[in-house]
Design an enzyme around this catalytic site. Structure first.
Site, short mmCIF file in Angstrom:
data_model
loop_
_atom_site.label_atom_id
_atom_site.label_comp_id
_atom_site.label_asym_id
_atom_site.label_seq_id
_atom_site.Cartn_x
_atom_site.Cartn_y
_atom_site.Cartn_z
N THR A 1 0.87 -1.17 0.00
CA THR A 1 0.00 0.00 0.00
C THR A 1 0.90 1.21 0.00
O THR A 1 2.11 1.08 -0.07
CB THR A 1 -0.91 0.02 1.22
OG1 THR A 1 -1.69 1.21 1.18
CG2 THR A 1 -0.15 -0.03 2.51
N GLU B 1 -7.69 11.69 -3.07
CA GLU B 1 -7.61 13.15 -3.19
C GLU B 1 -8.82 13.69 -3.95
O GLU B 1 -9.10 13.29 -5.08
CB GLU B 1 -6.31 13.53 -3.89
CG GLU B 1 -5.09 13.27 -3.02
CD GLU B 1 -3.79 13.27 -3.77
OE1 GLU B 1 -2.73 13.35 -3.10
OE2 GLU B 1 -3.80 13.17 -5.01
#
Length: 403
Positions: free
Chosen positions: A189, A276
């Site tokens: 990750t 985002e």
């Protein structure tokens, strides 16, 4: 149950401090330490451009998988594409941590996240390590601060924990992760650390982590970009006192493996849904393929499509974009056997378009939680993939990220 953080796990302490890497006293350095040697496992980015801390940790774990004591993490600077100096700085981060805590050489792992191509400001790093060593604690708040200190463009920290009973002994697993952009993991990750007081040997721990990562972090995407710094570590110090899980055949291994997988899925979903500029939490379900890997490949291709993601942001049931993305996943299938749903609204049945109830489609796509289901009739395997939409804010964040 009260919140369990990474500092709540027996034998572990944590700290999050301001080292001066970020402005305005924002936390930017984390330290996690075990009071005894840990068995360690890790997965790392498959990007050919790998950051210095990734290379350092891979070499460290090749030499020492049973004596790790600490992990030090800085935000704001990735220490990636920094040449030989970057490798020296990663080593120095580990060495400074070991000196501050009187730990054996080679017992500290390093992670960094932030801007690529900029040398680490080692004076600030050294100061942060000293501050973090002095601030170590075992309270919930200490773990919370550590998780906050590794954030970059994240809107909130990612934490999760699980408890299981193995041979009448309660074992705790707790983790923290960060990531919001450059999210398309391949064997890791963005950054993640899980600690457990369970007793497990190196080989079964690595096997459990590999299984968990394949079905969690490797099933998320925000923008299709695989980071230079992807790292997921697990430290197990055995403080719980359960009988040692010494192989994948041990009776307690399946329960441990399931708990680790569940924890990784929790953290991975938090990353995907905090993309985002994200306004939608998107779960893509792909069913009816010969293998999990093929189902996941289709799901991830749909999830990375800018056309799909912008349509979801605009609440436009443009389902043809989903089918077109699936068709370029390099997985063979017969389009005449494909069916597609947005939520409970079926849009395609065995290759035949259905009339679109636009009002119902708008209602489904106006929700924060969106489910897309793509079904084929080619096998029994399935996969879940998690992502988010693309909004105007995604462009704004990444247009100005470095400046």
């Amino acid at each position: 149950m009260d919140e369990i953080t990474i500092a709540s796990v027996k034998g572990f302490r944590a700290a999050g401090v301001h080292a001066g890497l970020k402005k305005a006293d924002v936390l930017d350095m984390a330290l996690v330490v075990s009071d005894r040697p840990c068995v360690a496992a890790g997965t790392f980015t498959q990007n050919l451009v790998r950051a210095a801390p990734v290379l350092y940790d891979q070499a460290a774990l090749a030499e020492n998988r049973t004596g790790i004591r600490a992990v030090v993490i800085n935000a704001k600077n990735a220490n990636a594409v920094t040449g030989a100096q970057g490798m020296r700085d990663a080593l120095e981060m580990a060495t400074l941590t070991e000196q501050a805590l009187d730990l054996p050489h080679g017992s500290t792992l390093v992670m960094s996240t932030g801007v690529i191509g900029v040398p680490l400001p080692m004076a600030k790093i050294a100061q942060g390590i000293q501050l973090a060593a002095q601030a170590l604690g075992d309270s919930v708040a200490d773990g919370q601060r550590a998780s906050e200190a590794i954030m970059t463009t994240d809107t909130h920290p990612k934490r999760a924990a699980r408890q299981i009973v193995l041979d009448s002994v309660t074992v705790t697993l707790a983790g923290m992760a960060k990531g919001a952009g450059m999210i398309h993991p391949n064997m890791a990750t963005m950054l993640g650390l899980i600690v457990t007081d369970g007793a497990i040997d190196a080989e079964p721990l690595q096997s459990a982590l590999y299984h968990a990562v394949e079905r969690s972090y490797n099933c998320i995407t925000v923008d299709g970009d695989t980071s230079t710094n992807d790292t997921q570590l697990v430290l197990a110090n055995g403080a719980a006192g359960n009988p040692m899980i010494d192989s994948v055949d041990h009776p307690a291994y399946p329960a441990f493996c399931e708990a680790l997988h569940d924890l990784c899925v929790d953290l991975a979903r938090q990353i995907a849904f905090d993309g985002e500029g994200a306004t939608k939490h998107v779960t893509i379900q792909v069913h009816g393929l010969p293998t999990f890997e093929e189902a996941r490949a289709i799901g991830r291709t749909i999830a990375t499509s800018p056309l799909v993601k912008t349509a979801l942001y605009g609440r436009d049931a443009n389902w043809g974009r989903v089918l077109a993305a699936a068709g370029r996943a390099d997985v063979p299938f017969d389009p005449a056997r494909a069916s597609l749903w947005f939520g409970d609204l079926q849009l395609l049945r065995e290759g035949t378009p259905l009339p679109v109830d636009e009002a119902r489609a708008l209602e489904i796509l106006s929700a924060q939680e969106i489910y897309l289901t793509f079904h084929l009739d080619h096998g029994e395997a399935s996969a879940l993939v998690w992502t988010c939409d693309f909004s105007v804010d995604y462009v704004n964040v990444n247009a100005e990220y470095r400046t």
